[in-house]
Design a protein around this motif. Structure first.
Motif, PDB file in Angstrom:
ATOM      1  N   ASP A   7      51.796  23.591  39.748  1.00  0.00           N
ATOM      2  CA  ASP A   7      51.928  23.502  38.297  1.00  0.00           C
ATOM      3  C   ASP A   7      51.064  24.534  37.568  1.00  0.00           C
ATOM      4  O   ASP A   7      51.338  24.871  36.411  1.00  0.00           O
ATOM      5  CB  ASP A   7      51.546  22.104  37.820  1.00  0.00           C
TER       6      ASP A   7
ATOM      7  N   THR B  96      69.325  29.706  32.013  1.00  0.00           N
ATOM      8  CA  THR B  96      68.263  28.847  31.477  1.00  0.00           C
ATOM      9  C   THR B  96      68.191  28.808  29.959  1.00  0.00           C
ATOM     10  O   THR B  96      67.416  28.019  29.416  1.00  0.00           O
ATOM     11  CB  THR B  96      66.897  29.315  32.012  1.00  0.00           C
TER      12      THR B  96
ATOM     13  N   CYS C   4      62.605  28.233  26.350  1.00  0.00           N
ATOM     14  CA  CYS C   4      61.377  28.454  27.111  1.00  0.00           C
ATOM     15  C   CYS C   4      60.199  28.731  26.182  1.00  0.00           C
ATOM     16  O   CYS C   4      60.362  29.050  25.002  1.00  0.00           O
ATOM     17  CB  CYS C   4      61.561  29.627  28.082  1.00  0.00           C
TER      18      CYS C   4
ATOM     19  N   ALA D 291      53.453  27.633  37.656  1.00  0.00           N
ATOM     20  CA  ALA D 291      54.896  27.442  37.454  1.00  0.00           C
ATOM     21  C   ALA D 291      55.313  27.853  36.047  1.00  0.00           C
ATOM     22  O   ALA D 291      54.592  27.629  35.068  1.00  0.00           O
ATOM     23  CB  ALA D 291      55.269  25.983  37.700  1.00  0.00           C
TER      24      ALA D 291
ATOM     25  N   ALA E 266      59.560  29.668  38.614  1.00  0.00           N
ATOM     26  CA  ALA E 266      59.997  28.552  37.762  1.00  0.00           C
ATOM     27  C   ALA E 266      60.062  27.246  38.530  1.00  0.00           C
ATOM     28  O   ALA E 266      59.781  26.173  37.976  1.00  0.00           O
ATOM     29  CB  ALA E 266      61.358  28.873  37.153  1.00  0.00           C
ATOM     30  N   TYR E 267      60.441  27.325  39.792  1.00  0.00           N
ATOM     31  CA  TYR E 267      60.578  26.107  40.605  1.00  0.00           C
ATOM     32  C   TYR E 267      59.402  25.911  41.560  1.00  0.00           C
ATOM     33  O   TYR E 267      59.499  25.173  42.531  1.00  0.00           O
ATOM     34  CB  TYR E 267      61.885  26.153  41.394  1.00  0.00           C
ATOM     35  N   SER E 268      58.295  26.594  41.272  1.00  0.00           N
ATOM     36  CA  SER E 268      57.104  26.447  42.107  1.00  0.00           C
ATOM     37  C   SER E 268      56.525  25.046  41.980  1.00  0.00           C
ATOM     38  O   SER E 268      56.530  24.441  40.898  1.00  0.00           O
ATOM     39  CB  SER E 268      56.055  27.494  41.705  1.00  0.00           C
ATOM     40  N   LYS E 269      56.031  24.540  43.081  1.00  0.00           N
ATOM     41  CA  LYS E 269      55.420  23.214  43.079  1.00  0.00           C
ATOM     42  C   LYS E 269      53.982  23.253  42.585  1.00  0.00           C
ATOM     43  O   LYS E 269      53.376  22.213  42.359  1.00  0.00           O
ATOM     44  CB  LYS E 269      55.475  22.622  44.488  1.00  0.00           C
TER      45      LYS E 269
ATOM     46  N   TYR F 127      62.947  26.303  30.797  1.00  0.00           N
ATOM     47  CA  TYR F 127      63.857  25.450  30.040  1.00  0.00           C
ATOM     48  C   TYR F 127      63.217  24.857  28.781  1.00  0.00           C
ATOM     49  O   TYR F 127      63.911  24.578  27.801  1.00  0.00           O
ATOM     50  CB  TYR F 127      64.378  24.316  30.927  1.00  0.00           C
TER      51      TYR F 127
ATOM     52  N   ASP G  72      57.941  27.621  32.818  1.00  0.00           N
ATOM     53  CA  ASP G  72      58.813  26.646  32.157  1.00  0.00           C
ATOM     54  C   ASP G  72      59.928  27.425  31.454  1.00  0.00           C
ATOM     55  O   ASP G  72      59.787  27.843  30.306  1.00  0.00           O
ATOM     56  CB  ASP G  72      58.023  25.816  31.152  1.00  0.00           C
TER      57      ASP G  72
ATOM     58  N   PHE H 117      62.721  32.991  39.304  1.00  0.00           N
ATOM     59  CA  PHE H 117      63.165  31.615  39.557  1.00  0.00           C
ATOM     60  C   PHE H 117      62.288  30.910  40.588  1.00  0.00           C
ATOM     61  O   PHE H 117      62.138  29.685  40.541  1.00  0.00           O
ATOM     62  CB  PHE H 117      64.626  31.616  39.997  1.00  0.00           C
ATOM     63  N   SER H 118      61.712  31.664  41.518  1.00  0.00           N
ATOM     64  CA  SER H 118      60.793  31.038  42.463  1.00  0.00           C
ATOM     65  C   SER H 118      59.530  30.559  41.749  1.00  0.00           C
ATOM     66  O   SER H 118      58.968  29.506  42.088  1.00  0.00           O
ATOM     67  CB  SER H 118      60.436  32.010  43.586  1.00  0.00           C
TER      68      SER H 118
END
Length: 335
Positions: A172, A102, A186, A175, A167-170, A179, A177, A164-165
């Motif tokens: 918001d 990332t 970040c 979640a 980071a990709y959590s739905k 990137y 960030d 990572f989970s």
């Protein structure tokens, strides 16, 4: 010379950790050859000089206390060695993989602070409430490395899965960030999240490493070690939550705490099976320093107990590669 030969055969041929007691000049050679030479009370100066341990009381009962104390000391040293290597593996793997995937790099200064906090908080390990175990613990390098790899790889894998989970959590609200805007790096919140998670996972791990059995069923740690870890976690949480450039929301800190407690218990249960698989089961804990009062036993009971002692001896054999560490020095031509 006969005593010395017997000691050397038990030590070098059978691979047993050998002790020898004596009081006279004729015992000096055997006392010196044994891994643990013990001079009894009233021994000659030659025997005392050759021995590793000198008894100041009559009889052999003080040897029992010395064995228990030595096992406690070794348990503390072993726990710290396994912990130190495992913690380094967790930090290196987790931070490296996050950076490569990332480009999210935690500030170098904060990594130094993390390592400093980690080192200082582990000083009380020397005063931990370690307990002697019925089965001797052997200084076998292979098993120490395997245990370190187990903790390091498992905890690093769980840490990466958690980061990572998130980071990709739905959701918001929680979640991460990793990137940043336009993949430019970040945010400070994400760096603080990763930093505090690593603080917590490395601090809690010492309680699993030091425990001979399941952590909730093992003797509790000393108040110094528990207090040191607790203060470090509080300080880490304050740094992550209130540092000017880092603002981790309370909800994220709550997720970090919940995940680390759950993963800590899971890894501790896995530890029991892993130790059994590599032959590192410590046995039962010896709770008292008092010698057991001999009881009347039948011949069958004596035979069973003798068989148990022989089985423990066979399991406590030191491998040939670990009996000595020989260095061969080759002379160079012309010297």
């Amino acid at each position: 010379s006969d005593k010395r030969e017997i000691v050397l055969v038990l030590r070098n041929h059978f691979g047993l950790v050998t002790g020898m007691t004596g009081d006279g000049v004729n015992d000096a050679a055997a006392l010196s050859a044994a891994q643990v030479g013990i001079a009894v009370a009233g021994a000659t100066d030659a025997a005392k000089n050759a021995a590793d341990l000198i008894l100041t009381e009559e009889g052999l009962s003080p040897i029992y206390g010395a064995v228990l104390e030595s096992r406690r000391i070794f348990a503390r040293i072993k726990a710290y060695v396994v912990y130190r290597v495992a913690a380094s593996i967790i930090l290196v793997l987790t931070l490296s993989i996050v950076i490569f995937v990332t480009s999210c790099a935690v500030d170098s200064l904060m990594i130094i602070i993390l390592a400093l906090l980690n080192d200082v908080s582990m000083i009380p390990v020397a005063y931990d409430n370690a307990k002697a175990t019925t089965k001797p613990q052997l200084p076998v390098a292979k098993t120490l490395v395997l245990q370190s790899l187990f903790y390091g790889l498992v905890q690093a894998g769980l840490s990466l899965m958690f980061i990572f989970s998130m980071a990709y959590s739905k959701n918001d609200e929680y979640a991460l960030d990793l990137y940043g805007p336009n993949n430019e790096g970040c945010t400070g919140e994400s760096k603080a999240f990763i930093w505090f998670h690593l603080v917590m996972v490395t601090e809690l791990m010492i309680f699993s490493v030091r425990a001979p059995r399941f952590v909730l069923l093992s003797p509790p740690p000393s108040m110094y070690l528990a207090g040191s870890v607790l203060l470090t976690l509080i300080l880490g949480g304050l740094i992550a939550g209130f540092l000017q450039t880092w603002t981790v929301p309370g909800g994220d800190i709550g997720w970090i705490i919940l995940f680390n407690i759950a993963s800590f218990l899971v890894v501790d249960l896995m530890k029991l099976q892993f130790r059994k698989m590599i032959g590192e089961e410590p046995g039962d804990v010896i709770l008292s320093d008092d010698l057991l009062t001999p009881t009347t036993r039948t011949e069958t009971q004596k035979t069973v107990e003798k068989g148990e002692r022989y089985r423990t001896h066979r399991e406590s054999i030191v491998g040939e590669a670990d009996r000595c560490h020989c260095v061969e020095v080759k002379s160079k031509s012309g010297l």
